[in-house]
Design a protein around this motif. Structure first.
Motif, short mmCIF file in Angstrom:
data_model
loop_
_atom_site.label_atom_id
_atom_site.label_comp_id
_atom_site.label_asym_id
_atom_site.label_seq_id
_atom_site.Cartn_x
_atom_site.Cartn_y
_atom_site.Cartn_z
N SER A 292 -4.08 101.46 -10.01
CA SER A 292 -3.63 101.57 -11.40
C SER A 292 -4.00 100.30 -12.17
O SER A 292 -4.26 99.25 -11.59
N ALA A 293 -3.99 100.44 -13.47
CA ALA A 293 -4.28 99.30 -14.34
C ALA A 293 -3.17 98.27 -14.19
O ALA A 293 -2.03 98.61 -13.87
N PRO A 294 -3.48 97.00 -14.44
CA PRO A 294 -2.42 95.99 -14.35
C PRO A 294 -1.38 96.21 -15.44
O PRO A 294 -1.67 96.74 -16.51
N SER A 295 -0.16 95.78 -15.16
CA SER A 295 0.92 95.84 -16.15
C SER A 295 0.61 94.85 -17.27
O SER A 295 -0.23 93.95 -17.10
N PRO A 296 1.29 94.97 -18.41
CA PRO A 296 1.09 93.97 -19.47
C PRO A 296 1.37 92.55 -18.99
O PRO A 296 0.67 91.62 -19.38
N ALA A 297 2.36 92.37 -18.13
CA ALA A 297 2.66 91.03 -17.60
C ALA A 297 1.50 90.53 -16.73
O ALA A 297 1.08 89.37 -16.84
N GLU A 298 0.99 91.39 -15.86
CA GLU A 298 -0.14 91.00 -15.02
C GLU A 298 -1.37 90.71 -15.86
O GLU A 298 -2.12 89.78 -15.57
N LEU A 299 -1.56 91.48 -16.90
CA LEU A 299 -2.72 91.28 -17.77
C LEU A 299 -2.63 89.93 -18.49
O LEU A 299 -3.64 89.25 -18.66
N ALA A 300 -1.44 89.50 -18.86
CA ALA A 300 -1.27 88.19 -19.49
C ALA A 300 -1.72 87.08 -18.55
O ALA A 300 -2.42 86.13 -18.96
N VAL A 301 -1.37 87.18 -17.27
CA VAL A 301 -1.78 86.19 -16.28
C VAL A 301 -3.29 86.25 -16.07
O VAL A 301 -3.97 85.22 -16.04
N LEU A 302 -3.83 87.46 -15.93
CA LEU A 302 -5.27 87.60 -15.72
C LEU A 302 -6.06 87.02 -16.89
O LEU A 302 -7.05 86.31 -16.69
N LYS A 303 -5.65 87.33 -18.11
CA LYS A 303 -6.36 86.79 -19.28
C LYS A 303 -6.38 85.28 -19.25
O LYS A 303 -7.40 84.65 -19.54
#
Length: 136
Positions: free
Chosen positions: A8-19
């Protein structure tokens, strides 16, 4: 390394860290926390827990440098964003083809080269989807 299409796609929280990791490169959990705290409002323990879970999921990679744990994004920005955009276009917008390249022109997330690579990736995927085989 890219993620499997079945994940699945990363959660918004995970996406913040990835960015953040895509932009900054390898960092300690404390460095990540310091940079994203104003955006997220998280405590350090929340940031650390999230990064640990992201490591377990294969989104982030951990290394020890001079006795300090540091983390870097394990998933590629263009590949992950391509997957997320294809999923959104197909499942939310009911689009059969790729979004136009101009959709990424003003994104702060992508450099010009990354936007071009993303456009190519989406166009190749659309060609494959239309004919059931790779057209690239």
């Amino acid at each position: 390394m890219t993620r499997s299409a079945t994940q699945s796609a990363p959660s918004p929280a995970e996406l913040a860290v990835l960015k953040h990791l895509w932009a900054a490169g390898q960092q300690s959990a404390r460095e990540v926390h310091t940079r994203i705290e104003s955006e997220t409002g998280w405590s350090y323990s929340t940031t650390r827990t999230l990064i640990t879970r992201m490591t377990e999921k294969g989104l982030v990679e951990r290394a020890d440098v001079h006795g300090l744990s540091v983390f870097r994004a394990k998933v590629g920005k263009v590949a992950l964003m391509g997957q997320m955009i294809r999923d959104f276009a197909a499942n939310v917008l009911d689009l059969d083809g790729p979004l136009p390249a101009t959709a990424f022109a003003n994104s702060r997330l992508f450099s010009e080269d990354e936007a071009a690579a993303l456009t190519r990736l989406l166009e190749e995927e659309a060609a494959t989807d239309e004919n059931g085989e790779d057209q690239g």
